[in-house]
Scaffold this motif. Sequence first.
Motif, PDB file in Angstrom:
ATOM      1  N   UNK A 141       0.841  -1.206   0.000  1.00 25.12           N
ATOM      2  CA  UNK A 141       0.000   0.000   0.000  1.00 25.12           C
ATOM      3  C   UNK A 141       0.871   1.249   0.000  1.00 25.12           C
ATOM      4  N   UNK A 142       0.526   2.182  -0.886  1.00 28.15           N
ATOM      5  CA  UNK A 142       1.373   3.351  -1.122  1.00 28.15           C
ATOM      6  C   UNK A 142       1.016   4.488  -0.169  1.00 28.15           C
ATOM      7  N   UNK A 143       1.802   5.576  -0.162  1.00 32.61           N
ATOM      8  CA  UNK A 143       1.614   6.623   0.847  1.00 32.61           C
ATOM      9  C   UNK A 143       0.203   7.193   0.939  1.00 32.61           C
ATOM     10  N   UNK A 144      -0.486   7.395  -0.203  1.00 28.13           N
ATOM     11  CA  UNK A 144      -1.838   7.957  -0.145  1.00 28.13           C
ATOM     12  C   UNK A 144      -2.916   6.902   0.098  1.00 28.13           C
ATOM     13  N   UNK A 145      -2.532   5.634   0.118  1.00 22.07           N
ATOM     14  CA  UNK A 145      -3.549   4.587   0.198  1.00 22.07           C
ATOM     15  C   UNK A 145      -4.183   4.375  -1.158  1.00 22.07           C
ATOM     16  N   UNK A 146      -4.936   5.338  -1.601  1.00 23.20           N
ATOM     17  CA  UNK A 146      -5.483   5.331  -2.965  1.00 23.20           C
ATOM     18  C   UNK A 146      -5.077   6.624  -3.648  1.00 23.20           C
ATOM     19  N   UNK A 147      -4.231   6.565  -4.676  1.00 26.14           N
ATOM     20  CA  UNK A 147      -3.936   7.769  -5.454  1.00 26.14           C
ATOM     21  C   UNK A 147      -5.213   8.363  -6.052  1.00 26.14           C
ATOM     22  N   UNK A 148      -5.142   9.611  -6.445  1.00 23.39           N
ATOM     23  CA  UNK A 148      -6.310  10.356  -6.905  1.00 23.39           C
ATOM     24  C   UNK A 148      -6.704   9.904  -8.307  1.00 23.39           C
ATOM     25  N   UNK A 149      -7.988   9.591  -8.498  1.00 18.85           N
ATOM     26  CA  UNK A 149      -8.533   9.239  -9.812  1.00 18.85           C
ATOM     27  C   UNK A 149      -9.247  10.445 -10.391  1.00 18.85           C
ATOM     28  N   UNK A 150      -8.929  10.773 -11.655  1.00 15.13           N
ATOM     29  CA  UNK A 150      -9.576  11.899 -12.318  1.00 15.13           C
ATOM     30  C   UNK A 150     -10.030  11.498 -13.713  1.00 15.13           C
ATOM     31  N   UNK A 151     -11.043  12.212 -14.227  1.00 17.22           N
ATOM     32  CA  UNK A 151     -11.532  12.002 -15.590  1.00 17.22           C
ATOM     33  C   UNK A 151     -11.900  13.353 -16.184  1.00 17.22           C
ATOM     34  N   UNK A 152     -11.877  13.423 -17.516  1.00 21.95           N
ATOM     35  CA  UNK A 152     -12.369  14.582 -18.254  1.00 21.95           C
ATOM     36  C   UNK A 152     -13.776  14.272 -18.729  1.00 21.95           C
ATOM     37  N   UNK A 153     -14.697  15.212 -18.551  1.00 22.81           N
ATOM     38  CA  UNK A 153     -16.102  14.949 -18.885  1.00 22.81           C
ATOM     39  C   UNK A 153     -16.696  16.122 -19.644  1.00 22.81           C
ATOM     40  N   UNK A 154     -17.421  15.791 -20.738  1.00 20.78           N
ATOM     41  CA  UNK A 154     -18.083  16.817 -21.542  1.00 20.78           C
ATOM     42  C   UNK A 154     -19.598  16.668 -21.571  1.00 20.78           C
ATOM     43  N   UNK A 155     -20.109  15.500 -21.200  1.00 19.50           N
ATOM     44  CA  UNK A 155     -21.536  15.219 -21.366  1.00 19.50           C
ATOM     45  C   UNK A 155     -21.980  14.208 -20.322  1.00 19.50           C
ATOM     46  N   UNK A 156     -23.221  13.764 -20.430  1.00 22.16           N
ATOM     47  CA  UNK A 156     -23.845  13.007 -19.336  1.00 22.16           C
ATOM     48  C   UNK A 156     -23.116  11.712 -18.996  1.00 22.16           C
ATOM     49  N   UNK A 157     -22.715  10.907 -19.998  1.00 22.56           N
ATOM     50  CA  UNK A 157     -22.087   9.616 -19.692  1.00 22.56           C
ATOM     51  C   UNK A 157     -20.791   9.791 -18.893  1.00 22.56           C
ATOM     52  N   UNK A 158     -19.865  10.640 -19.315  1.00 21.12           N
ATOM     53  CA  UNK A 158     -18.674  10.829 -18.480  1.00 21.12           C
ATOM     54  C   UNK A 158     -18.958  11.580 -17.181  1.00 21.12           C
ATOM     55  N   UNK A 159     -19.992  12.440 -17.143  1.00 20.63           N
ATOM     56  CA  UNK A 159     -20.356  13.054 -15.865  1.00 20.63           C
ATOM     57  C   UNK A 159     -20.730  11.970 -14.862  1.00 20.63           C
ATOM     58  N   UNK A 160     -21.463  10.983 -15.335  1.00 19.51           N
ATOM     59  CA  UNK A 160     -21.895   9.905 -14.444  1.00 19.51           C
ATOM     60  C   UNK A 160     -20.714   9.023 -14.034  1.00 19.51           C
ATOM     61  N   UNK A 161     -19.786   8.770 -14.972  1.00 19.26           N
ATOM     62  CA  UNK A 161     -18.566   8.033 -14.632  1.00 19.26           C
ATOM     63  C   UNK A 161     -17.810   8.749 -13.526  1.00 19.26           C
ATOM     64  N   UNK A 162     -17.655  10.062 -13.670  1.00 22.69           N
ATOM     65  CA  UNK A 162     -16.924  10.835 -12.667  1.00 22.69           C
ATOM     66  C   UNK A 162     -17.646  10.823 -11.332  1.00 22.69           C
ATOM     67  N   UNK A 163     -18.954  11.018 -11.368  1.00 21.72           N
ATOM     68  CA  UNK A 163     -19.717  11.089 -10.124  1.00 21.72           C
ATOM     69  C   UNK A 163     -19.632   9.788  -9.342  1.00 21.72           C
ATOM     70  N   UNK A 164     -19.581   8.659 -10.038  1.00 24.16           N
ATOM     71  CA  UNK A 164     -19.563   7.365  -9.351  1.00 24.16           C
ATOM     72  C   UNK A 164     -18.164   6.931  -8.940  1.00 24.16           C
ATOM     73  N   UNK A 165     -17.138   7.254  -9.741  1.00 24.57           N
ATOM     74  CA  UNK A 165     -15.846   6.605  -9.538  1.00 24.57           C
ATOM     75  C   UNK A 165     -14.662   7.537  -9.297  1.00 24.57           C
ATOM     76  N   UNK A 166     -14.764   8.824  -9.586  1.00 23.09           N
ATOM     77  CA  UNK A 166     -13.584   9.693  -9.571  1.00 23.09           C
ATOM     78  C   UNK A 166     -13.498  10.519  -8.300  1.00 23.09           C
ATOM     79  N   UNK A 167     -12.305  11.024  -8.050  1.00 23.52           N
ATOM     80  CA  UNK A 167     -12.086  12.035  -7.016  1.00 23.52           C
ATOM     81  C   UNK A 167     -12.150  13.436  -7.605  1.00 23.52           C
TER      82      UNK A 167
END
Length: 399
Positions: A211-237
Amino acid sequence: MSHRIHLAVALERAGWHPAAGRAAGVLPHDLVTPKPWVDQARALDRAGVVFATIEDALALTDRFEDADDPRPGRVRGRLDAVLLASALAPLTHRIGLVPTVTTTHTEPFHVATGIQTLDVASRGRAGVRLVVGGSPAERANFGRRDELDAEAGFREAGEVADVLGRLWDSWQDDAIIRDAATGRFVDADRIHNADFAGEFFSITGASIVPRSPQGRPVISVLAHESAPYRLAAEHADVVFVTPHGPAAATGILAELDGAAAELRRSAERLRVFADVVVLIDDAPGRAHDALARLDDLDGGAFRSDAAVVAGTPTEVADHIRALAATGVDGVRLRPARQPDDVFAIADRLAPLLRATRVLRDDDAATLRGRLGLPRPQSRYAVTPAEDPRTTPAREKVAP
Protein backbone atom coordinates in the motif's frame (compact mmCIF):
# COMPACT_ATOMS: atom_id res chain seq x y z
CA MET A 1 -13.38 36.66 -2.48
CA SER A 2 -14.75 34.05 -0.06
CA HIS A 3 -14.41 31.02 -2.36
CA ARG A 4 -10.80 30.18 -3.25
CA ILE A 5 -9.63 27.58 -5.73
CA HIS A 6 -6.72 25.37 -6.73
CA LEU A 7 -4.69 25.88 -9.90
CA ALA A 8 -3.64 22.90 -12.03
CA VAL A 9 -1.89 22.66 -15.40
CA ALA A 10 -2.28 20.15 -18.25
CA LEU A 11 1.01 19.39 -20.02
CA GLU A 12 0.87 18.28 -23.67
CA ARG A 13 4.18 18.02 -25.58
CA ALA A 14 4.68 21.39 -27.37
CA GLY A 15 1.34 22.74 -26.16
CA TRP A 16 -2.38 22.46 -26.82
CA HIS A 17 -2.55 24.49 -30.01
CA PRO A 18 -2.15 22.05 -32.94
CA ALA A 19 0.55 24.29 -34.47
CA ALA A 20 2.45 24.70 -31.19
CA GLY A 21 5.31 22.56 -32.49
CA ARG A 22 5.96 25.22 -35.14
CA ALA A 23 6.16 28.12 -32.67
CA ALA A 24 9.40 30.04 -32.34
CA GLY A 25 11.89 28.52 -29.96
CA VAL A 26 10.55 24.96 -30.00
CA LEU A 27 13.29 22.37 -30.45
CA PRO A 28 11.59 19.19 -31.67
CA HIS A 29 14.06 16.71 -30.20
CA ASP A 30 13.63 18.31 -26.77
CA LEU A 31 10.04 17.06 -26.69
CA VAL A 32 11.26 13.49 -26.21
CA THR A 33 13.98 14.25 -23.67
CA PRO A 34 13.45 14.78 -19.94
CA LYS A 35 14.90 18.30 -19.66
CA PRO A 36 11.96 20.47 -20.84
CA TRP A 37 9.53 18.41 -18.78
CA VAL A 38 11.72 18.76 -15.69
CA ASP A 39 12.13 22.50 -16.20
CA GLN A 40 8.39 23.06 -16.58
CA ALA A 41 7.39 20.76 -13.71
CA ARG A 42 9.86 22.46 -11.38
CA ALA A 43 8.60 25.92 -12.35
CA LEU A 44 5.00 24.90 -11.65
CA ASP A 45 6.07 23.24 -8.41
CA ARG A 46 7.73 26.47 -7.20
CA ALA A 47 4.60 28.41 -8.15
CA GLY A 48 2.41 26.26 -5.88
CA VAL A 49 0.40 24.59 -8.67
CA VAL A 50 -1.52 21.74 -7.02
CA PHE A 51 -0.93 19.16 -9.77
CA ALA A 52 0.10 18.72 -13.38
CA THR A 53 -1.61 16.25 -15.67
CA ILE A 54 0.40 14.68 -18.51
CA GLU A 55 -1.37 13.76 -21.74
CA ASP A 56 -0.94 10.39 -23.42
CA ALA A 57 -2.48 8.32 -26.23
CA LEU A 58 -1.96 4.92 -27.80
CA ALA A 59 -1.61 5.97 -31.44
CA LEU A 60 0.74 8.15 -33.46
CA THR A 61 -2.13 10.36 -34.61
CA ASP A 62 -4.26 12.42 -32.25
CA ARG A 63 -7.30 10.73 -30.75
CA PHE A 64 -9.89 12.43 -32.99
CA GLU A 65 -7.73 12.68 -36.10
CA ASP A 66 -8.23 10.61 -39.24
CA ALA A 67 -5.34 8.14 -39.16
CA ASP A 68 -5.63 7.58 -42.92
CA ASP A 69 -5.30 11.29 -43.66
CA PRO A 70 -3.16 12.83 -40.90
CA ARG A 71 -2.66 16.59 -40.84
CA PRO A 72 0.86 17.75 -41.70
CA GLY A 73 2.72 20.02 -39.32
CA ARG A 74 1.48 18.36 -36.13
CA VAL A 75 3.72 17.05 -33.36
CA ARG A 76 4.12 13.27 -33.59
CA GLY A 77 5.49 10.94 -30.96
CA ARG A 78 5.40 11.23 -27.19
CA LEU A 79 6.89 9.84 -24.00
CA ASP A 80 4.88 7.38 -21.90
CA ALA A 81 3.04 9.52 -19.34
CA VAL A 82 3.32 7.16 -16.35
CA LEU A 83 7.04 6.60 -16.85
CA LEU A 84 7.61 10.32 -17.43
CA ALA A 85 5.76 11.16 -14.20
CA SER A 86 7.93 8.68 -12.32
CA ALA A 87 11.03 10.39 -13.72
CA LEU A 88 9.71 13.78 -12.55
CA ALA A 89 8.77 12.52 -9.08
CA PRO A 90 12.18 12.69 -7.35
CA LEU A 91 12.97 16.02 -9.05
CA THR A 92 9.91 17.85 -7.68
CA HIS A 93 8.70 18.51 -4.15
CA ARG A 94 4.98 19.30 -3.71
CA ILE A 95 3.26 19.26 -7.10
CA GLY A 96 0.94 16.32 -7.79
CA LEU A 97 1.76 14.22 -10.87
CA VAL A 98 -1.24 12.88 -12.79
CA PRO A 99 -0.44 10.90 -15.96
CA THR A 100 -3.12 9.94 -18.46
CA VAL A 101 -3.93 6.24 -18.91
CA THR A 102 -6.18 4.80 -21.62
CA THR A 103 -8.62 2.30 -20.11
CA THR A 104 -9.73 0.60 -23.32
CA HIS A 105 -6.54 -1.29 -24.15
CA THR A 106 -4.50 -1.45 -20.94
CA GLU A 107 -4.71 -4.00 -18.15
CA PRO A 108 -6.02 -2.57 -14.85
CA PHE A 109 -3.43 -4.56 -12.91
CA HIS A 110 -0.58 -2.86 -14.76
CA VAL A 111 -2.21 0.55 -14.31
CA ALA A 112 -2.67 -0.07 -10.58
CA THR A 113 0.94 -1.09 -9.94
CA GLY A 114 2.37 1.68 -12.12
CA ILE A 115 0.41 4.40 -10.31
CA GLN A 116 1.21 2.87 -6.91
CA THR A 117 4.89 2.94 -7.82
CA LEU A 118 4.53 6.59 -8.85
CA ASP A 119 2.93 7.31 -5.49
CA VAL A 120 5.92 5.73 -3.74
CA ALA A 121 8.44 7.59 -5.92
CA SER A 122 6.68 10.93 -5.33
CA ARG A 123 6.08 10.32 -1.62
CA GLY A 124 2.31 10.59 -1.97
CA ARG A 125 1.74 12.91 -4.92
CA ALA A 126 0.35 10.51 -7.55
CA GLY A 127 -2.90 10.52 -9.42
CA VAL A 128 -4.20 9.14 -12.71
CA ARG A 129 -6.44 10.52 -15.44
CA LEU A 130 -8.54 7.78 -17.01
CA VAL A 131 -9.53 8.21 -20.64
CA VAL A 132 -11.56 5.97 -22.94
CA GLY A 133 -9.54 5.23 -26.08
CA GLY A 134 -11.94 4.27 -28.83
CA SER A 135 -10.17 5.58 -31.94
CA PRO A 136 -9.58 3.17 -34.86
CA ALA A 137 -5.83 3.93 -34.79
CA GLU A 138 -5.55 2.97 -31.13
CA ARG A 139 -7.61 -0.18 -31.68
CA ALA A 140 -5.41 -1.16 -34.64
CA ASN A 141 -2.31 -0.98 -32.46
CA PHE A 142 -3.69 -3.79 -30.28
CA GLY A 143 -5.90 -5.80 -32.61
CA ARG A 144 -7.45 -7.95 -29.93
CA ARG A 145 -10.99 -6.64 -29.61
CA ASP A 146 -13.91 -5.33 -31.60
CA GLU A 147 -14.94 -1.70 -31.52
CA LEU A 148 -16.72 -0.59 -28.35
CA ASP A 149 -19.50 1.95 -28.48
CA ALA A 150 -19.13 5.00 -26.26
CA GLU A 151 -21.47 3.74 -23.53
CA ALA A 152 -19.59 0.44 -23.28
CA GLY A 153 -16.29 2.29 -23.16
CA PHE A 154 -17.46 4.33 -20.17
CA ARG A 155 -18.80 1.21 -18.44
CA GLU A 156 -15.39 -0.41 -18.90
CA ALA A 157 -13.66 2.70 -17.52
CA GLY A 158 -15.90 2.44 -14.45
CA GLU A 159 -14.78 -1.15 -13.93
CA VAL A 160 -11.16 -0.08 -14.26
CA ALA A 161 -11.64 2.58 -11.58
CA ASP A 162 -13.33 0.04 -9.31
CA VAL A 163 -10.53 -2.49 -9.73
CA LEU A 164 -7.83 0.13 -9.16
CA GLY A 165 -9.31 0.90 -5.76
CA ARG A 166 -9.55 -2.79 -4.87
CA LEU A 167 -5.93 -3.45 -5.84
CA TRP A 168 -4.67 -0.34 -4.05
CA ASP A 169 -6.49 -1.55 -0.92
CA SER A 170 -5.36 -5.17 -1.23
CA TRP A 171 -2.41 -4.69 1.12
CA GLN A 172 -3.31 -3.35 4.53
CA ASP A 173 -0.97 -0.67 5.84
CA ASP A 174 0.56 -3.05 8.39
CA ALA A 175 0.95 -6.07 6.07
CA ILE A 176 4.76 -5.96 6.17
CA ILE A 177 5.86 -7.29 9.57
CA ARG A 178 9.44 -8.55 8.95
CA ASP A 179 9.34 -10.97 11.85
CA ALA A 180 12.93 -12.23 11.96
CA ALA A 181 12.16 -14.76 14.65
CA THR A 182 9.57 -16.62 12.56
CA GLY A 183 11.03 -15.76 9.15
CA ARG A 184 7.85 -14.03 7.97
CA PHE A 185 8.27 -10.85 5.93
CA VAL A 186 4.53 -10.23 5.45
CA ASP A 187 1.42 -11.25 7.33
CA ALA A 188 -0.53 -13.10 4.65
CA ASP A 189 -3.79 -12.43 6.51
CA ARG A 190 -3.32 -8.73 5.81
CA ILE A 191 -3.00 -9.16 2.02
CA HIS A 192 -6.32 -9.69 0.23
CA ASN A 193 -7.39 -10.78 -3.23
CA ALA A 194 -9.39 -8.29 -5.28
CA ASP A 195 -11.78 -11.03 -6.46
CA PHE A 196 -13.52 -8.92 -9.09
CA ALA A 197 -15.57 -10.30 -11.96
CA GLY A 198 -17.18 -7.74 -14.26
CA GLU A 199 -18.52 -7.28 -17.76
CA PHE A 200 -15.10 -6.72 -19.35
CA PHE A 201 -12.51 -8.51 -17.21
CA SER A 202 -11.88 -10.31 -13.95
CA ILE A 203 -9.15 -9.83 -11.37
CA THR A 204 -8.36 -12.51 -8.81
CA GLY A 205 -5.20 -11.67 -6.91
CA ALA A 206 -3.67 -8.83 -4.92
CA SER A 207 -1.37 -6.04 -6.09
CA ILE A 208 2.34 -6.77 -6.10
CA VAL A 209 3.02 -3.28 -4.66
CA PRO A 210 2.47 -2.73 -0.93
CA ARG A 211 0.00 0.00 0.00
CA SER A 212 1.37 3.35 -1.12
CA PRO A 213 1.61 6.62 0.85
CA GLN A 214 -1.84 7.96 -0.14
CA GLY A 215 -3.55 4.59 0.20
CA ARG A 216 -5.48 5.33 -2.97
CA PRO A 217 -3.94 7.77 -5.45
CA VAL A 218 -6.31 10.36 -6.90
CA ILE A 219 -8.53 9.24 -9.81
CA SER A 220 -9.58 11.90 -12.32
CA VAL A 221 -11.53 12.00 -15.59
CA LEU A 222 -12.37 14.58 -18.25
CA ALA A 223 -16.10 14.95 -18.88
CA HIS A 224 -18.08 16.82 -21.54
CA GLU A 225 -21.54 15.22 -21.37
CA SER A 226 -23.84 13.01 -19.34
CA ALA A 227 -22.09 9.62 -19.69
CA PRO A 228 -18.67 10.83 -18.48
CA TYR A 229 -20.36 13.05 -15.86
CA ARG A 230 -21.89 9.90 -14.44
CA LEU A 231 -18.57 8.03 -14.63
CA ALA A 232 -16.92 10.84 -12.67
CA ALA A 233 -19.72 11.09 -10.12
CA GLU A 234 -19.56 7.37 -9.35
CA HIS A 235 -15.85 6.60 -9.54
CA ALA A 236 -13.58 9.69 -9.57
CA ASP A 237 -12.09 12.03 -7.02
CA VAL A 238 -11.61 14.86 -9.55
CA VAL A 239 -13.44 15.75 -12.76
CA PHE A 240 -12.27 18.16 -15.45
CA VAL A 241 -15.10 20.02 -17.21
CA THR A 242 -15.04 22.39 -20.17
CA PRO A 243 -17.43 25.33 -19.67
CA HIS A 244 -17.23 28.16 -22.19
CA GLY A 245 -17.97 30.73 -19.52
CA PRO A 246 -19.34 31.03 -15.96
CA ALA A 247 -22.97 30.44 -16.93
CA ALA A 248 -22.08 27.12 -18.54
CA ALA A 249 -20.07 26.17 -15.46
CA THR A 250 -23.12 26.67 -13.25
CA GLY A 251 -25.17 24.29 -15.40
CA ILE A 252 -22.44 21.65 -15.42
CA LEU A 253 -22.11 21.81 -11.63
CA ALA A 254 -25.85 21.25 -11.30
CA GLU A 255 -25.74 18.19 -13.55
CA LEU A 256 -22.76 16.77 -11.66
CA ASP A 257 -24.56 17.30 -8.35
CA GLY A 258 -27.54 15.35 -9.67
CA ALA A 259 -25.36 12.48 -10.90
CA ALA A 260 -23.48 12.37 -7.60
CA ALA A 261 -26.71 12.27 -5.59
CA GLU A 262 -27.79 9.23 -7.60
CA LEU A 263 -24.53 7.32 -7.99
CA ARG A 264 -21.80 8.43 -5.62
CA ARG A 265 -20.82 5.93 -2.95
CA SER A 266 -17.94 7.90 -1.47
CA ALA A 267 -18.70 10.25 1.40
CA GLU A 268 -16.25 12.71 -0.16
CA ARG A 269 -17.74 15.07 -2.70
CA LEU A 270 -16.37 15.18 -6.24
CA ARG A 271 -13.78 17.94 -6.84
CA VAL A 272 -14.55 19.91 -10.03
CA PHE A 273 -11.87 21.66 -12.12
CA ALA A 274 -12.78 23.85 -15.11
CA ASP A 275 -10.44 23.62 -18.12
CA VAL A 276 -9.20 26.70 -19.99
CA VAL A 277 -6.70 26.91 -22.87
CA VAL A 278 -4.45 29.93 -22.32
CA LEU A 279 -1.98 32.09 -24.26
CA ILE A 280 -0.32 34.69 -22.03
CA ASP A 281 1.79 37.73 -22.84
CA ASP A 282 2.55 40.80 -20.76
CA ALA A 283 1.90 43.26 -23.59
CA PRO A 284 -1.79 43.97 -24.40
CA GLY A 285 -2.85 42.38 -27.66
CA ARG A 286 0.30 40.35 -28.16
CA ALA A 287 -1.25 37.06 -27.03
CA HIS A 288 -4.05 37.52 -29.58
CA ASP A 289 -1.43 38.16 -32.25
CA ALA A 290 0.41 34.99 -31.25
CA LEU A 291 -2.83 33.00 -31.48
CA ALA A 292 -3.51 34.42 -34.94
CA ARG A 293 -0.02 33.41 -36.12
CA LEU A 294 -0.50 29.86 -34.87
CA ASP A 295 -3.90 29.69 -36.55
CA ASP A 296 -2.33 30.80 -39.83
CA LEU A 297 0.34 28.13 -39.53
CA ASP A 298 -2.33 25.47 -38.95
CA GLY A 299 -4.56 26.70 -41.74
CA GLY A 300 -7.60 27.68 -39.69
CA ALA A 301 -8.94 29.01 -36.42
CA PHE A 302 -8.19 26.88 -33.36
CA ARG A 303 -11.24 25.08 -31.99
CA SER A 304 -11.11 23.42 -28.58
CA ASP A 305 -13.53 21.63 -26.29
CA ALA A 306 -12.47 24.14 -23.62
CA ALA A 307 -12.62 27.93 -23.65
CA VAL A 308 -9.62 29.66 -25.22
CA VAL A 309 -8.38 32.80 -23.45
CA ALA A 310 -5.53 34.87 -24.92
CA GLY A 311 -4.41 37.92 -22.99
CA THR A 312 -2.24 39.49 -20.33
CA PRO A 313 -1.86 37.81 -16.93
CA THR A 314 -4.48 40.22 -15.57
CA GLU A 315 -6.97 39.38 -18.34
CA VAL A 316 -6.49 35.63 -17.85
CA ALA A 317 -6.78 36.09 -14.07
CA ASP A 318 -10.11 37.88 -14.55
CA HIS A 319 -11.46 34.87 -16.46
CA ILE A 320 -10.26 32.50 -13.75
CA ARG A 321 -11.78 34.70 -11.05
CA ALA A 322 -15.16 34.55 -12.80
CA LEU A 323 -14.99 30.76 -12.95
CA ALA A 324 -14.02 30.60 -9.28
CA ALA A 325 -17.14 32.54 -8.39
CA THR A 326 -19.31 29.72 -9.79
CA GLY A 327 -18.11 27.36 -7.04
CA VAL A 328 -15.66 25.14 -8.92
CA ASP A 329 -12.86 23.70 -6.82
CA GLY A 330 -10.13 24.56 -9.29
CA VAL A 331 -9.12 25.58 -12.79
CA ARG A 332 -6.88 23.44 -14.98
CA LEU A 333 -4.96 25.54 -17.50
CA ARG A 334 -3.96 24.06 -20.84
CA PRO A 335 -0.95 26.06 -22.10
CA ALA A 336 -1.31 26.64 -25.83
CA ARG A 337 2.48 26.89 -26.22
CA GLN A 338 5.05 25.04 -24.17
CA PRO A 339 7.18 26.11 -22.52
CA ASP A 340 6.28 29.80 -23.02
CA ASP A 341 2.79 29.69 -21.50
CA VAL A 342 3.88 27.30 -18.75
CA PHE A 343 6.51 29.75 -17.54
CA ALA A 344 4.02 32.62 -17.85
CA ILE A 345 1.61 30.67 -15.62
CA ALA A 346 4.33 29.92 -13.08
CA ASP A 347 6.12 33.26 -13.02
CA ARG A 348 3.33 35.80 -13.56
CA LEU A 349 -0.19 34.38 -13.44
CA ALA A 350 0.07 32.21 -10.31
CA PRO A 351 1.70 34.96 -8.20
CA LEU A 352 -1.02 37.39 -9.32
CA LEU A 353 -3.79 34.96 -8.37
CA ARG A 354 -2.15 34.30 -5.02
CA ALA A 355 -1.67 38.00 -4.28
CA THR A 356 -5.36 38.66 -5.00
CA ARG A 357 -6.42 35.71 -2.81
CA VAL A 358 -7.94 33.65 -5.61
CA LEU A 359 -5.79 30.60 -4.87
CA ARG A 360 -6.33 28.30 -1.93
CA ASP A 361 -3.53 27.98 0.62
CA ASP A 362 -2.52 24.52 1.83
CA ASP A 363 0.38 22.95 3.64
CA ALA A 364 -0.35 19.25 3.10
CA ALA A 365 2.40 16.96 1.85
CA THR A 366 0.27 14.62 -0.30
CA LEU A 367 -1.95 15.31 -3.28
CA ARG A 368 -5.01 13.97 -1.46
CA GLY A 369 -4.20 16.25 1.45
CA ARG A 370 -3.83 19.32 -0.77
CA LEU A 371 -7.22 18.61 -2.34
CA GLY A 372 -8.82 18.13 1.08
CA LEU A 373 -9.34 14.42 0.54
CA PRO A 374 -8.67 12.16 3.55
CA ARG A 375 -6.41 9.13 3.32
CA PRO A 376 -8.86 6.20 3.09
CA GLN A 377 -8.53 3.05 5.12
CA SER A 378 -8.20 -0.17 3.16
CA ARG A 379 -11.63 -1.62 2.55
CA TYR A 380 -10.25 -4.95 3.77
CA ALA A 381 -8.94 -3.63 7.09
CA VAL A 382 -10.66 -4.57 10.32
CA THR A 383 -10.87 -2.53 13.48
CA PRO A 384 -8.79 -3.63 16.51
CA ALA A 385 -11.97 -4.90 18.17
CA GLU A 386 -12.61 -7.17 15.18
CA ASP A 387 -9.03 -8.36 14.74
CA PRO A 388 -8.36 -11.74 16.38
CA ARG A 389 -4.63 -10.95 16.46
CA THR A 390 -5.22 -8.02 18.84
CA THR A 391 -8.29 -9.24 20.74
CA PRO A 392 -7.65 -11.64 23.69
CA ALA A 393 -9.37 -15.00 23.32
CA ARG A 394 -12.40 -15.41 25.49
CA GLU A 395 -11.85 -17.65 28.49
CA LYS A 396 -13.60 -20.96 28.12
CA VAL A 397 -16.16 -21.60 30.85
CA ALA A 398 -16.86 -25.18 31.92
CA PRO A 399 -20.48 -26.18 31.59
